[in-house]
Design an enzyme around this catalytic site. Structure first.
Site, PDB file in Angstrom:
ATOM      1  N   GLU A 154      29.913   8.476  10.341  1.00 47.58           N
ATOM      2  CA  GLU A 154      29.658   9.331  11.232  1.00 47.58           C
ATOM      3  C   GLU A 154      31.373   9.981  11.997  1.00 47.58           C
ATOM      4  OE1 GLU A 154      27.583   8.775  15.151  1.00 47.58           O
ATOM      5  OE2 GLU A 154      26.168   8.607  13.884  1.00 47.58           O
ATOM      6  N   PHE A 248      38.730  -1.765   7.971  1.00 43.02           N
ATOM      7  CA  PHE A 248      38.091  -2.364   8.783  1.00 43.02           C
ATOM      8  C   PHE A 248      38.770  -3.521   9.050  1.00 43.02           C
ATOM      9  CE2 PHE A 248      34.673   0.281   8.975  1.00 43.02           C
ATOM     10  CZ  PHE A 248      34.371   0.628   8.690  1.00 43.02           C
ATOM     11  N   LEU A 249      39.543  -3.420   9.849  1.00 43.50           N
ATOM     12  CA  LEU A 249      40.393  -4.870  10.342  1.00 43.50           C
ATOM     13  C   LEU A 249      41.975  -3.792  11.420  1.00 43.50           C
ATOM     14  CD1 LEU A 249      42.207  -6.641   7.060  1.00 43.50           C
ATOM     15  CD2 LEU A 249      40.066  -7.490   8.033  1.00 43.50           C
ATOM     16  N   ALA A 251      41.581  -4.109  14.579  1.00 44.76           N
ATOM     17  CA  ALA A 251      41.754  -5.285  16.101  1.00 44.76           C
ATOM     18  C   ALA A 251      40.624  -3.969  17.082  1.00 44.76           C
ATOM     19  CB  ALA A 251      42.406  -6.342  16.467  1.00 44.76           C
ATOM     20  N   CYS A 259      24.458   1.919  14.013  1.00 43.49           N
ATOM     21  CA  CYS A 259      24.416   1.142  12.693  1.00 43.49           C
ATOM     22  C   CYS A 259      24.731  -0.155  12.449  1.00 43.49           C
ATOM     23  CB  CYS A 259      25.281   1.880  11.521  1.00 43.49           C
ATOM     24  SG  CYS A 259      24.542   3.896  11.111  1.00 43.49           S
TER      25      CYS A 259
HETATM   26  C1  UGA Z   1      28.912   2.514   9.410  1.00 38.66           C
HETATM   27  C2  UGA Z   1      29.056   2.162   7.729  1.00 38.66           C
HETATM   28  O1  UGA Z   1      30.139   2.183   8.172  1.00 38.66           O
HETATM   29  C3  UGA Z   1      28.560   3.631   6.790  1.00 38.66           C
HETATM   30  O2  UGA Z   1      29.396   2.919   5.397  1.00 38.66           O
HETATM   31  C4  UGA Z   1      27.175   3.132   6.918  1.00 38.66           C
HETATM   32  O3  UGA Z   1      26.393   4.584   5.871  1.00 38.66           O
HETATM   33  C5  UGA Z   1      26.420   3.489   8.022  1.00 38.66           C
HETATM   34  O4  UGA Z   1      26.451   2.371   8.797  1.00 38.66           O
HETATM   35  C6  UGA Z   1      24.523   3.631   8.644  1.00 38.66           C
HETATM   36  O5  UGA Z   1      24.014   2.338   7.955  1.00 38.66           O
HETATM   37  O6  UGA Z   1      24.319   4.225   8.806  1.00 38.66           O
HETATM   38  P1  UGA Z   1      29.405   4.459  11.514  1.00 38.66           P
HETATM   39  O7  UGA Z   1      28.521   3.102  11.788  1.00 38.66           O
HETATM   40  O8  UGA Z   1      28.997   5.740  11.559  1.00 38.66           O
HETATM   41  O9  UGA Z   1      29.164   4.102   9.950  1.00 38.66           O
HETATM   42  O10 UGA Z   1      30.283   3.919  11.339  1.00 38.66           O
HETATM   43  P2  UGA Z   1      31.985   3.275  11.246  1.00 38.66           P
HETATM   44  O11 UGA Z   1      33.274   3.714  10.873  1.00 38.66           O
HETATM   45  O12 UGA Z   1      31.421   2.140  10.179  1.00 38.66           O
HETATM   46  O13 UGA Z   1      32.138   2.516  12.885  1.00 38.66           O
HETATM   47  C7  UGA Z   1      31.490   1.350  12.949  1.00 38.66           C
HETATM   48  C8  UGA Z   1      32.461   0.569  14.578  1.00 38.66           C
HETATM   49  O14 UGA Z   1      33.309  -0.514  13.753  1.00 38.66           O
HETATM   50  C9  UGA Z   1      32.437   1.793  15.151  1.00 38.66           C
HETATM   51  O15 UGA Z   1      32.585   1.970  17.025  1.00 38.66           O
HETATM   52  C10 UGA Z   1      34.107   1.352  15.238  1.00 38.66           C
HETATM   53  O16 UGA Z   1      35.643   1.593  16.019  1.00 38.66           O
HETATM   54  C11 UGA Z   1      34.233   0.287  14.221  1.00 38.66           C
HETATM   55  N1  UGA Z   1      35.360  -0.435  13.874  1.00 38.66           N
HETATM   56  C12 UGA Z   1      35.952  -0.014  12.932  1.00 38.66           C
HETATM   57  C13 UGA Z   1      36.755  -1.071  14.925  1.00 38.66           C
HETATM   58  O17 UGA Z   1      36.338  -1.536  15.458  1.00 38.66           O
HETATM   59  N2  UGA Z   1      37.366  -1.499  13.402  1.00 38.66           N
HETATM   60  C14 UGA Z   1      37.404  -0.862  11.975  1.00 38.66           C
HETATM   61  O18 UGA Z   1      38.514  -1.454  11.621  1.00 38.66           O
HETATM   62  C15 UGA Z   1      36.797  -0.156  11.801  1.00 38.66           C
END
Ligand code: UGA
Length: 429
Positions: A154, A248-249, A251, A259
């Site tokens: 998203e 994705f590192l 903190a 998801c």
């Molecule tokens: C995630 C996956 O990244 C996508 O590849 C996948 O298609 C999607 O789920 C799905 O299954 O539909 P999304 O949930 O949109 O995507 O968002 P992300 O960018 O992955 O972030 C997820 C959560 O992790 C957020 O709350 C974000 O703030 C957190 N996050 C992300 C961290 O705390 N640290 C990071 O380094 C990265």
């Protein structure tokens, strides 16, 4: 090609609009009220660039919406299922919408169709899909089932769809593989052709790995805090090893959204049913839950007593560039603060409307960070929106009751914030 996309949520709308832009004719299908909303009001969600893209494709006649699955099945060679698979109370995925759609597709089959699962589903859903399509397809029409998991995020969904790192094609027949190569080949990404079960597992294994990375770095952050090290520097030093990677590192207060929390819980349940105790993932979940509590504890440590303190909360969405608050760590943090007796003044560039539905009158919603900061004893950053990265610190200090900033996403420079006269608390630094 003529395509149908059943389910006009985030994945469905992005899939429909992007395929239409690639020149295909797409029929998007959803329930009557959703289709009316799509036609007459808006998409019902915020995704940068999507509304304009959908409207352009509608205008150019390549994208239409209908509530009739029959119409869509009749007109389309390939049918994508992108309906929701929410969590059951025990964490397993509720696949009832997938089953319902499969029944409806089966009843309308008149000639060969390829049916592709794109919703995130438990491994072996493909087999259930095939069985359902066979049972309800009383005319015995030929069909194939495939699994093409979606990896879009998203907030950057269009770019992720059009420029993926890879496309996984879970197929069982040369015909299905040929159709999908034709569709996805032009994206220019590596195609990973697998059986259907492996494709289904790739999706859960990928999301859970990313969730694990986040919980791992959050644990390193807690250790860094104990010894006075800086997790952001550690993440850089670790992530530059290309075998680990820098992404994705970051903190912070943990992962949220529709998801990761759902998929980690579902994968634990799936593997439990297969007789495997996935303790590693259970720990990932536990660490993630703890991050919200740790942040609130920091606010408490800074203010001693939370009761009757004004706390400004910046960010309600689960991440930037979306109005999605599903399983948002921010909502959890706000609820914990309110439970401790704090008076929360919350703001977000786009998610206030959604947050209001969950938080109601328990918090005061503010236009921007400066209004939220008025009279506040602490300012807590919980979503890493770009606009929170270059706050006017002097302006904030002038309106706050006392200058305390708790940065749940490490978006500010501690030295700069301290030099501006604030007490600063980050995560693992
Ligand atoms: C995630 C996956 O990244 C996508 O590849 C996948 O298609 C999607 O789920 C799905 O299954 O539909 P999304 O949930 O949109 O995507 O968002 P992300 O960018 O992955 O972030 C997820 C959560 O992790 C957020 O709350 C974000 O703030 C957190 N996050 C992300 C961290 O705390 N640290 C990071 O380094 C990265």
């Amino acid at each position: 090609m003529d395509l149908a996309v059943i389910g006009a949520g985030h994945v469905g709308l992005v899939t429909s609009a992007c395929f239409a832009q690639m020149g295909h004719r797409v029929i998007g299908v959803d329930k009557e009220h959703k289709v009316t909303q799509l036609r007459e009001v808006d998409l019902g969600l915020y995704e940068p660039g999507l509304e304009e893209m959908v409207r352009r494709q509608q205008k150019e006649g390549r994208l239409i919406f209908t509530s009739s699955i029959g119409e869509a099945v009749k007109a389309s060679q390939v049918i994508f299922i992108t309906v929701g698979t929410p969590s059951n109370p025990d964490g397993s995925a509720d696949v009832s919408s997938v089953e319902e759609v499969a029944q409806l597709i089966a009843r309308h089959l008149e000639e060969y169709r390829l049916i592709v699962e794109k919703s995130t589903v438990p491994v072996r859903t493909g087999e259930w899909l095939k069985r359902t399509l066979r049972l309800y397809n009383t005319r015995g029409v030929e069909f194939d089932v495939a699994s093409v998991p979606e990896f879009l995020r998203e907030g950057s969904a269009i770019k992720d769809f059009l420029h993926p790192d890879r496309v996984v094609l879970g197929v069982e027949s040369p015909r299905a593989e040929r159709l999908l190569r034709e569709l996805f080949g032009p994206l220019g990404a590596p195609l990973v052709v697998t059986d259907i079960r492996s494709a289904e597992l790739i999706k859960h294994a990928s999301n859970c790995f990313l969730a694990m990375k986040i919980s791992y770095i959050n644990t390193i952050a807690s250790i860094a805090e104990k010894v006075g090290a800086d997790v952001d520097l550690i993440a850089r030093g670790v992530g530059l090893d290309h075998r680990i990677g820098q992404e994705f590192l970051q903190a912070g207060i943990g992962y949220g959204g529709s998801c990761f929390p759902k998929d980690v819980a579902a994968f634990i349940r799936i593997t439990e049913e297969l007789g495997y105790d996935f303790r590693l993932l259970k720990e990932v979940e536990e660490i993630n839950r703890g991050q919200r509590l740790r942040l609130v504890r920091k606010v408490k440590e800074a203010l001693w007593v939370l009761r009757n303190k004004e706390v400004a909360v910046l960010g309600l969405a689960f991440k930037p560039n979306t109005d999605d608050i599903r399983d948002s760590p921010s909502i959890g943090v706000v609820q914990l603060l309110v439970a401790e007796g704090a008076r929360v003044r919350a703001t977000d560039p786009v998610a206030i409307k959604n947050a209001r539905q969950v938080l109601g009158e328990s918090v005061r919603f503010c236009q921007d960070p400066y209004e939220a900061a008025e009279g506040a004893h602490a300012l807590v950053i919980v979503t890493d929106w770009d606009e929170y990265k270059d706050l006017d610190l002097a302006r904030l200090k002038a309106v706050m009751a006392i200058p305390v900033i708790v940065d749940g996403r490490n978006v500010l420079e501690p030295q700069v914030v301290r030099a501006a006269g604030f007490e600063y608390y980050g995560v693992g630094r």
